[in-house]
Enzyme design. Structure first.
Site, PDB file in Angstrom:
ATOM      1  N   HIS A 114     -55.383  14.241 -43.806  1.00 22.88           N
ATOM      2  CA  HIS A 114     -55.049  14.773 -42.481  1.00 22.88           C
ATOM      3  C   HIS A 114     -54.189  16.014 -42.633  1.00 22.88           C
ATOM      4  CE1 HIS A 114     -54.215  14.962 -38.229  1.00 22.88           C
ATOM      5  NE2 HIS A 114     -52.917  15.000 -38.481  1.00 22.88           N
ATOM      6  N   SER A 115     -54.509  17.065 -41.848  1.00 18.62           N
ATOM      7  CA  SER A 115     -53.760  18.306 -41.827  1.00 18.62           C
ATOM      8  C   SER A 115     -53.697  18.877 -43.250  1.00 18.62           C
ATOM      9  CB  SER A 115     -52.372  18.055 -41.220  1.00 18.62           C
ATOM     10  OG  SER A 115     -51.768  19.253 -40.813  1.00 18.62           O
ATOM     11  N   MET A 116     -52.512  19.188 -43.786  1.00 20.06           N
ATOM     12  CA  MET A 116     -52.461  19.682 -45.158  1.00 20.06           C
ATOM     13  C   MET A 116     -53.186  18.749 -46.107  1.00 20.06           C
ATOM     14  SD  MET A 116     -49.183  20.234 -47.728  1.00 20.06           S
ATOM     15  CE  MET A 116     -49.147  18.489 -48.210  1.00 20.06           C
TER      16      MET A 116
ATOM     17  N   ALA B 247     -55.835  17.193 -45.757  1.00 19.72           N
ATOM     18  CA  ALA B 247     -57.283  17.431 -45.798  1.00 19.72           C
ATOM     19  C   ALA B 247     -57.626  18.469 -46.852  1.00 19.72           C
ATOM     20  CB  ALA B 247     -57.780  17.873 -44.429  1.00 19.72           C
TER      21      ALA B 247
ATOM     22  N   SER C 127     -59.328  15.682 -41.501  1.00 23.32           N
ATOM     23  CA  SER C 127     -58.826  15.458 -40.157  1.00 23.32           C
ATOM     24  C   SER C 127     -57.785  16.509 -39.776  1.00 23.32           C
ATOM     25  CB  SER C 127     -58.207  14.052 -40.086  1.00 23.32           C
ATOM     26  OG  SER C 127     -57.490  13.861 -38.892  1.00 23.32           O
TER      27      SER C 127
END
Length: 250
Positions: A94-96, A98, A121
């Protein structure tokens, strides 16, 4: 993989299956830690082993130097992940996280390992530069950005009134913004594994079009799934996210 074995520093095991169909490895967002995935692991259902990456410099690795380079994080994680077997291996970030998961997937496939799927994500595709220099900004600007992203900005505002808490939280946030803002995509072969891109419909950091650009990074299947919520929608929609992930790991 965990405990006193290989990957003890980097991996935390939140769900164990005796004969897992798939091992799912989860990568936290910037400033985050492995425990962010505890709830997802609990709800994903039987038949899966769920591991979460613990970046250095937080929680039980608080005394270790942080790494402000996404590719270096990926190198370290790729070294300790299982090399394969009867079970499948999938990555979720998720975010970084990902982007770290993507770079880890590239390294694993380059080594000849097979991945079943990459879940990305709340993150723009890696070829898109991430604007900004927040890692050089004053603490007040970092806190303002965290408030912008949070589902409940009031929960973040405590960082303004409690310097002792800010001293614990902000170094990892600043480090990870440095990693994100200095990351440069290196051209290479697309992944062979399937990619599922996910985002919240109110995420201020990524649009559906930007998330859709992840399709360029796989020769496998691609899908885009949009959930109700903002950047951290997965914290509010754990059952829905767990169901979505499990359906694609079956």
């Amino acid at each position: 993989m965990t405990g006193n074995g290989v990957g003890a520093d980097w991996l935390r095991e939140f769900r164990t299956a005796a004969r897992p169909r798939t091992v799912l490895v989860c990568f936290p967002a910037g400033g985050g830690s492995a425990s962010a995935y505890r709830a997802l692991a609990q709800q994903i259902g039987d038949g899966y082993t769920v591991l979460a990456v613990q970046y250095p410099g937080r929680q039980d690795r608080l005394g270790e130097p942080m790494i402000a380079d996404i590719e270096e994080m990926a190198e370290q994680v790729a070294r300790v992940l299982p090399a394969g077997g009867s079970e499948g291996l999938a990555l979720f970030g998720h975010s970084m996280g990902a982007t770290v998961a993507f770079e880890t997937a590239r390294r694993l496939e380059a080594q000849g390992h097979t991945l079943t799927r990459l879940f990305v994500s709340g993150r723009i595709a890696p070829t898109a530069p991430y604007p900004g220099r927040l890692h050089e900004a004053p603490d007040a600007e970092l806190i303002a950005e965290l408030e912008r992203l949070a589902d409940d900005p009031a929960a973040v505002s405590v960082l303004r009134s409690e310097p002792s808490i800010a001293e614990l939280v902000l170094p990892a946030v600043r480090n990870d913004y440095r990693a994100v803002e200095t990351y440069t995509f290196r051209p290479g072969d697309p992944l062979r594994c399937h990619i599922s891109a996910m985002l919240g419909d109110g995420d201020p950091t990524v649009t559906a079009e930007q998330a859709g650009a992840w399709r360029e990074h796989t020769t496998g299947d691609f899908e885009l799934e949009i959930f109700p919520g903002r950047h951290f929608y997965l914290d509010e929609k754990v059952p829905q996210v767990a169901s979505f992930v499990a359906a694609r790991l079956s």
